[in-house]
Each structure stands twice: as structure tokens, then as C-alpha cells.
Scaffold this active site. Structure first.
Site, PDB file in Angstrom:
ATOM      1  N   GLY A 170       7.972   5.611 -10.991  1.00 44.01           N
ATOM      2  CA  GLY A 170       7.906   7.072 -11.866  1.00 44.01           C
ATOM      3  C   GLY A 170       8.010   6.635 -13.480  1.00 44.01           C
ATOM      4  O   GLY A 170       7.443   7.391 -14.244  1.00 44.01           O
ATOM      5  N   SER A 196       4.761  -3.519  -2.869  1.00 47.40           N
ATOM      6  CA  SER A 196       3.350  -3.148  -2.602  1.00 47.40           C
ATOM      7  C   SER A 196       2.752  -3.082  -3.719  1.00 47.40           C
ATOM      8  O   SER A 196       3.293  -3.198  -4.928  1.00 47.40           O
ATOM      9  CB  SER A 196       3.557  -1.918  -1.838  1.00 47.40           C
ATOM     10  OG  SER A 196       4.022  -0.890  -2.586  1.00 47.40           O
ATOM     11  N   SER A 201       1.624   4.583  -9.839  1.00 52.05           N
ATOM     12  CA  SER A 201       1.702   3.961 -11.366  1.00 52.05           C
ATOM     13  C   SER A 201       0.925   2.948 -11.665  1.00 52.05           C
ATOM     14  O   SER A 201      -0.093   2.588 -10.586  1.00 52.05           O
ATOM     15  CB  SER A 201       3.195   3.235 -11.278  1.00 52.05           C
ATOM     16  OG  SER A 201       3.043   1.703 -10.786  1.00 52.05           O
ATOM     17  N   ASP A 258       3.261  11.055  -2.323  1.00 57.80           N
ATOM     18  CA  ASP A 258       4.511  10.253  -1.667  1.00 57.80           C
ATOM     19  C   ASP A 258       5.620  11.013  -1.375  1.00 57.80           C
ATOM     20  O   ASP A 258       6.675  11.098  -1.944  1.00 57.80           O
ATOM     21  CB  ASP A 258       4.890   9.256  -3.202  1.00 57.80           C
ATOM     22  CG  ASP A 258       5.653   8.085  -2.987  1.00 57.80           C
ATOM     23  OD1 ASP A 258       5.796   7.634  -1.811  1.00 57.80           O
ATOM     24  OD2 ASP A 258       6.316   7.274  -3.821  1.00 57.80           O
ATOM     25  N   SER A 266       9.276   3.738   4.089  1.00 53.82           N
ATOM     26  CA  SER A 266       8.325   2.671   3.269  1.00 53.82           C
ATOM     27  C   SER A 266       9.302   1.784   2.725  1.00 53.82           C
ATOM     28  O   SER A 266       9.258   0.536   3.171  1.00 53.82           O
ATOM     29  CB  SER A 266       7.509   3.432   2.440  1.00 53.82           C
ATOM     30  OG  SER A 266       6.880   2.335   1.724  1.00 53.82           O
TER      31      SER A 266
END
Lengths: 504, 504
Positions: A170, A196, A201, A258, A266
């Protein structure tokens, strides 16, 4: 039904199967439906398209992605068995969640397994994502999704005290992992940092590291690198850990969504798979981040702790200052450059970058009992200024197939630039994270590694009229143009005098 | 960028574009992204796939769906201009709705226009659907979606008093339109009944009618049929009305979802486009339908009325008994057969079918002022028993290219059958609509026109042990097997004596 295989050179982003119209009728399948193909005992699932001429009756067209998944060499006329996939029960469970009911462990395992094996369609998987977003996942569900995601993928075994740091993201420009990993790897701890590619972003840690070294590591490569250097920065994509999460992220990314429960799962599914026992979670807090409300930050920290406890991962959260970018750069190559410069020449580095990196590394030292409480930060910052972190980073770069002597000026930043000038004199009172993230993506990041932003002026800096505030980088001139058009309506900064407003 | 065209014979369910890897790089596009192609001034949007061999550099592969949309004849080496589509603002509006904010008229028009022109990806469109489901669409938004959907498609102009009936669905076997249309078409009213293919049910009106006549009418064909016969039953797909709704339905169908606001807009956008001025809305009420709560039925009726008032369509709702299927059959061919038999020989027809058809037709007669209040039902039922409705139906069948003398026994019902027997003696106290719908779909309906169910016993019928309760039909033996497996766990009926339970 049995077919002879034909290789079809089409990359459609999925397992592509091309059937003749009459065979599709015989198999009773429609476009977009899935069939299971079996070659030499190996099974995989593909998505149907139909042709009248390109593939003859009795033949089946398959693309190389599907062949790769099957893991068999292609031979002309090789026999393929194809079966229609009957209605799968996981869709009923997805509908159950869609309607707002909680799912039990088995139902979740079934959904996650089917996603990981490509047995749910993209639309069904997206239905699960939106249902999880709007109805939420409770603690039990979040634990079960994390476990199911880990169980349905590879496990990486590293002997020793294995730790990690993770940011929920973020805040733009958060390249701290490139400093934290070599700090930690200087100790007896192991830090196999995986990441990942960026979801929402302009640059994930793996995108940034990829500018300097190879991040596409296989499990065995990663293990041998970490055994040798105690650290690495790798993309999760080739590790085969948590494959269902990869699929979910692939759908979330273009939509920039998300959901919280899936986000926690995740992160933690990958930590389970990597054998992580201690973790520091970076929660950037402030306007324009994912956490604009401090209490929500604390709540999220507690949720991570609760799920972590159930999974045997000790999680400490670091709520960090996130109201403006970390350091001066945003975008893969620009961030890699700043991190490298910071390790080589810390006395010239941005304070926000050094302070944040050492704080998080310090917490890891303290939580694992390696350093006494209160002394973690000092140990970490010492490792940067002594040059030990930079030497360790060079070892890691070399182990990951990069050039350990790479210079900051070698890194491939965007060939087109444009300086955004201050529209008046004053102080920068606001930098808008969301707009900065958004325009960095408009400029081409993270796919265009050279795209991004260099911030000359951060918050509280004094600025003269027409002085450059930020420089835009891209390898596409048209993207610079589009970005300029966008920022003419959506200004990423605010300049004020000390008097903000007079009234009346 | 300019290319030479190559026709690619792949039906992928969308506008398929195949680019050579190097051209994709030059155009700066990824798999799954959209580009606009222009041939001879005609524009359309396609979704990218990439190849290294199948299409050479400088060439662009396009499928026939895309060519059809462009409306140009394919010639070898014809010049194609291709442009990358830059970020579209409608995605920002979709995100706005996703986050729970209301959308204004312009934002909605932009979203709907982009959906209709294929400029939003399936994932983005689905995001709009789920956001509308979970956040709801308010009255203003529903009106604006309806108008936008109508505006971005064709309009059908029929001179005269144009009326329609519409069912929100949910009750199996609802073949009443095949009786209502010929009743109404006997009067001075015009009833151009259009229907999408089934969304969540085993047979939509268009699926049922397609067994007897051609339902795939072009606008000019429809107009000339309705001018001649005063009625038709057509599929909406070839009319080009409300194309955004077609796209939305295409995504909703496999997920079996149907958000209220979009459902209202879907119905009414098509009514605007068809020039409908009076409409009766059938709201089936009862267990296992979409409306299990009577008050919700009334609320829904009020919403339709409010939106209709704003759109100049006078809507009366008919809340109808929907706790069990209408008539005895479920599935396209079986329902067409029952409707045809009902018109030919009404004295043997199921009471539920005749009563419901005449009630709705009667309301239309009354609301348009054609018949005095209270006399509509009688007028309608008389038209059935006099044979006038059947003669009108034959006219319509012939006008729609079918055989007007078709016999019920000519209709192609499924070749495989299985009789489900009562597991005990007693009364049928419950038929489960959801399970009946679900198994009719498992048997292959609506794609397999012959698939479906014949109900020997409906609610309150007495039944002996091992007496057939229902007969399953399909053209696929394996689907019958799968269905039997399913109903062994999910019984579609309940049999009890008059004593339901003894206690203690």
C-alpha cells in the site's frame, strides 16, 4: 474419447484446447467448458475452443502451456484421452459462500484444490473472491484457506531457524526487503524471502529484485542458495507453493482488489509452505495506504497473530509510517537502484529507508531471541554502516545469478522522462500515495521495469515555483503523455504556505 | 499500427485476435488485453492472444465473430489498423460501485456502453455484477441502467398498442407464454414477446419455442411477423437490443446468479427497446422460487412499477402460485409439447397451465382498457376453448418458419428415459422446485432440447409404493446416471401420510 494430438501455437493465458466442431458435439462440451486430458497417464485440465477447419475430426489441439503442465514431450499423433469434467461440488460450496454461509474445512479444501488444479473456471474463482470480499472469511475459514493453499502445493524444507518479513503493501517505494534480507542473513537466521509480483502496487519485492538478479528460482535452487548465504529474494511463481493463491492473485491483479481474508491466507499459506517460524509483518499506516485507521491496523495485526498462532508461526506486526513513499523512488529499476545505493553508501541514503529497514530487521533479531529486547535496531543499523549488509547482498546477488559488482548507474531506468514542476511556492504538505501508485502503473510499472517516479521533494520540503517536484520515467512516450493528462486532473501533491486557509 | 489480416478459425466465445510475439511487444499489449481493430473504417474490439509461428510478423489473426461484428467481408491481406485501448474510465466507475458508492447517470452510461462495445474485460464486467449484487442498485441507478442498456442497442418500432408479459422466473415448467401470446394476438394488441435463453432455469421461453419455430429473428423479420400476426415469440439474441445485457447474462448464466437491480434493468431495457407500453409481470411466489417471502414479492412489484413509471411503461404485477412446477413438464421439447397439446385440446390440459395463462392474458386485456375489469380472465379462457388461440398459434408458427401442422408427438424429446419410483405409499406433500430445476439442467436442458422431466404426480396426488413419480429424459445416458446419483442424495419430492409426525 481418444484423439491424436496436434500442437497449437497459441498463448491464451490458460490451458488452450481446440476441438473440431463435431468432436465437441460428441464429447458434449461447449466453448469455455473444461475437459481433462490424459497423455501417458499424466492428467491436466484445459479450456475448450472450437474450430471447423483448423483441427480435423479425431484430432485435438493443445498449446504448450498445457503440455508443460502435463510434463510430457510432444510427439506428433501421440494419443490423448479426453474426458468431460462433470459438475464439481466445489461450485456448490462457492455458491454457499456467495449466499453468506460459512464454509467448513472440507468445503474449503475442495474449493482450493479445484482452483489449484484448474478445475474451476475463472468466473467461478472470481465469484469465490468477491464472496469472500463481501461476506468476509472468519478466523476458522482463514486458517483453513491458509492450510488448504499450502497443502495443495510444494513445501520447501530448510533446516535451521527460518524467519521472514512481509509487508501488506500500500505504501509506494517500499524496497526495504532488499536491505532487510542481507542484514538478517548475516546472522544464524535463515531468510528465504519470497514475494509474488505486484498485485496493486507498481513494484513488488520480486519485481524490484529481478532488475539485479534472477528471481525465478526452482525449489532446489532456492534451497541451495539459502543454505549457502542464509538469504534470498525470490519470486514465488516457480516454487509451486500455494498454486491456488497464484491463480487468485492473477484474477485480483487486473481488478486491483485484495479481500482481507484471502490476503491473510495468501501471505500465511506461503509462509507455511516455506517453513517460516517467525515473521515480522509490516503494516504501513497513514493516509492513502491500505490502513488509514489506526485501530484497523491493530485489528489486522491481531488477526494475523491469531491465524499465525493456529499455524505455529509467531507473528509480530510493525505498524509503520506510511503516509508518503519510503525513500525517493517508485518502480522496479528505480527502487533497486535506491536500495543498492543505500547499502553501498548509507550515509547518503534516505533516512526513511534506513530507519524502516533496521527497525524491522531489529524486531526479527529480538523476537528470535538472538538479540536482547531494545538492542535489535542498533545491531541492524550497525550491519548496514559496517558494509557487512552490502557484502552479504553481493553474495546473494551472485548466488542468484546476478552480477555482484553491479553499479547503481548500470540499472536500466526508463528512457523517456518528464519533470513535474511545482505550480507555486510553499511547502509540500501532502503526497498522495494512491495517485503515486496509480501513475507509476500508468507509466508502465511493474511490467516496464524502467518505469516509475523519482521524488525530488517529499512532505515538509520547501519548494520554489517551477522547481521539479518529481520526475516521471517510462519506456513508452505515449504512457508519459497519458500520465500527464491524468495528473492534470489528479494532482499527486499539494503545496501550501504555513497558513492553510483564512476564514472568513 | 497496420497489419495484414489472416482469418483464424477459432471460436473462443469472444472476439479473438492472434498477434505475433514481436508485434505484441511493439504494440505494448499483453495476453487478455484489448485492442481496437479498424477495417475499412469499421471498428471493433478484440482480445489478444499471442503466437510465435501461427501468425507472422506484420499479420494479425482475427476470427469470424470479430469479422461479423465489423460487418466487412474478409479478403486476404486486407489492411487492418490496430490500436491499443488505453485505460478506460468505466473501470474507475466499476471500482466506485465495488466500494459501495452510488453511480450517476453518466457513469452508468459509460460502463454500459463499454460493456456493450466489448471494451471491458469479462473480469471487470463480473466485478460490476457482483458489486451490484452486494451493494444493490438504488431506484435512480436501476432507471439509468435500464435506459443506458436500451440506448446502446437497437430499437424496434411497431405501430400500435404494444404489450408484453414477462416472468421473473424461478418456477419450473412455466410455458405460459406459448398460450398467452396467441390469446393476446387475437385482439387489436401487439405482443412481440422476446426472451433471452434460460439464465438459471432449464428452459426459457425462447428455448421452448425454438423446438417448434425459428426464434432467431432479425429486427425486420420480427417487425413484419408482428405486423401480420400481432404476435411472435423470439429470442433477443439477433435483435441487437440491449447488447450490454446479453453480455451480462452470458456471465451470470454459468454462475447461476441474477442480482435484483440488474434483473429489473435487464427486463425493462428490453421492453424500452421493443417499445412496450403495457406489461404484466409474473412473480411466481412460494417455496423454492425466487420469491419465498410474500412481502418481498410486493416490494419487487413496487420496484418494477416505480422504474416502469419513470420509463413510461405501465406495469402490473401478477403474484402467482409457484410452489410447484406449472403443468407436468420441464425442459424445452417437453414443455413445447405440453403447450401445444394444451392449445389443441384444452379440456385435457393441466389446470395450472390454463388458469395461469388466462389470468395473465386477462390482466393485459383489462389494463389496456380492451375488456372491462373483472372480465379479462373469461375473455382469455374463451379464446383458448374456442380454438382461436390455437389457430393464431399456427399462424405465428408459420410466420416464424415452423410447421403450423406440427403434432405434439413430432417433437424431439430425449431418447433415454428413467422412471423415478415412489419410495413409499402416501401423498406427495412437497415437490422441490430448486432440485427439479437443477436436475433438469443436469439432464442437459436447455442445451439438450430433449432433456427434462415429466411429472406424473404433483402435490397432493396419492401415490403407491414403486409407482412412477416422474420420468427423466436426456439424450445423454451418462447425464441420466449422474442425475440418478445426485437425486439419491437430494430427493426432489416428499411423500407423507396425513400424519406427518408423532410426538413424543
Amino acid at each position: 474419447m481418444k484423439f491424436k494430438a496436434v500442437k497449437i501455437d497459441v498463448n491464451s493465458g490458460d490451458n488452450f484446447i481446440l476441438l473440431n466442431y463435431s468432436d465437441a458435439k460428441k464429447l458434449d462440451v461447449q466453448i469455455g467448458e473444461r475437459i481433462q486430458v490424459i497423455i501417458k497417464g499424466k492428467k491436466a485440465v484445459g479450456i475448450i475452443r472450437i474450430t471447423t477447419q483448423m483441427v480435423k475430426e479425431g484430432y485435438i489441439g493443445i498449446n504448450s502451456r498445457l503440455l508443460n503442465e502435463l510434463g510430457v514431450d510432444f510427439e506428433n499423433d501421440i494419443t490423448v484421452e479426453a474426458k468431460k469434467i462433470e459438475i464439481n461440488s466445489s461450485f456448490d460450496y462457492i455458491r454457499k459462500k456467495f449466499k453468506g454461509f460459512d464454509l467448513n474445512e472440507n468445503e474449503i479444501l475442495q474449493i482450493i484444490r479445484d482452483i489449484s488444479e484448474g478445475k474451476t473456471s475463472d468466473l467461478e474463482t472470481l465469484m469465490f473472491i468477491f464472496s469472500s470480499y463481501y461476506n468476509g472469511l472468519n478466523l476458522e475459514e482463514t486458517i483453513n484457506v491458509s492450510k488448504a493453499m499450502a497443502e495443495t502445493g510444494n513445501k520447501i524444507n530448510i533446516t535451521g531457524k527460518v524467519v521472514d518479513k512481509h509487508s501488506i503493501g500500500g505504501v509506494p517505494g517500499n524496497k526495504v526487503s532488499l536491505l532487510i534480507v542481507p542484514i538478517i542473513a548475516n546472522s544464524e537466521l535463515y531468510i528465504p524471502k519470497t514475494s509474488s509480483k505486484a498485485i496493486t502496487s507498481p513494484s513488488g519485492t520480486a519485481d524490484t529484485m529481478s532488475v539485479i538478479a534472477n528471481v525465478e528460482l526452482e525449489p532446489s535452487e532456492l534451497i541451495s542458495i539459502v543454505n549457502k548465504t542464509h538469504g534470498c529474494i525470490a519470486w514465488t511463481g516457480k516454487l509451486g507453493i500455494s498454486p491456488a493463491d497464484d491463480k487468485i492473485i492473477q484474477l485480483e491483479r487486473p481488478l486491483r482488489i485484495d479481500p482481507e481474508g484471502l490476503m491473510i491466507a495468501s501471505v500465511l499459506s506461503k509462509k507455511i509452505a516455506m517453513g517460516i517460524k517467525y515473521m515480522v509483518l509490516d503494516i504501513p499506516y497513514g493516509k492513502g495506504t491500505k490502513v488509514e485507521d489506526y485501530n484497523y491496523g491493530i485489528q489486522l495485526a491481531q488477526k494475523f497473530k491469531d491465524v499465525g498462532d493456529a499455524l505455529n508461526i509467531r507473528i509480530t506486526s510493525a505498524i509503520t509510517y506510511g503516509s508518503q513513499p519510503v525513500g525517493h523512488t517508485v518502480g522496479p529499476a528505480l527502487e533497486a537502484k535506491e536500495a543498492l545505493e543505500g547499502l553501498m553508501n548509507p550515509s547518503k541514503a534516505a533516512n526513511s529507508l534506513l530507519n524502516k529497514s533496521a527497525s524491522i530487521a531489529g524486531l526479527l533479531f529480538e523476537n528470535t531471541g538472538l538479540v536482547e529486547k531494545g538492542l535489535g535496531y542498533d545491531s541492524a543499523i550497525t550491519l548496514i554502516f559496517s558494509g557487512k549488509a552490502y557484502r552479504k547482498f553481493k553474495e546473494i546477488i551472485e548466488a542468484q545469478g546476478g552480477n555482484p559488482n553491479v553499479k547503481p548507474e548500470d540499472l536500466p531506468i526508463g528512457q523517456y522522462t518528464y519533470d513535474v514542476l511545482a505550480d507555486k511556492e510553499g511547502y509540500v504538505t501532502f503526497l498522495d500515495n494512491s495517485i503515486i501508485n496509480y501513475i507509476a502503473r500508468m507509466l508502465g510499472a511493474p511490467y516496464d521495469k524502467g518505469a516509475g517516479i523519482y521524488l525530488f521533494k517529499k512532505e515538509n520540503y520547501k519548494v520554489a515555483k517551477d522547481e521539479p517536484i518529481m520526475r516521471l520515467y517510462s519506456n513508452s512516450e505515449s504512457k508519459i503523455d497519458a500520465t500527464l493528462k491524468y495528473i492534470s486532473y489528479n494532482k499527486p501533491y499539494m503545496i501550501s504556505g504555513m497558513l492553510l486557509e483564512s476564514y472568513p
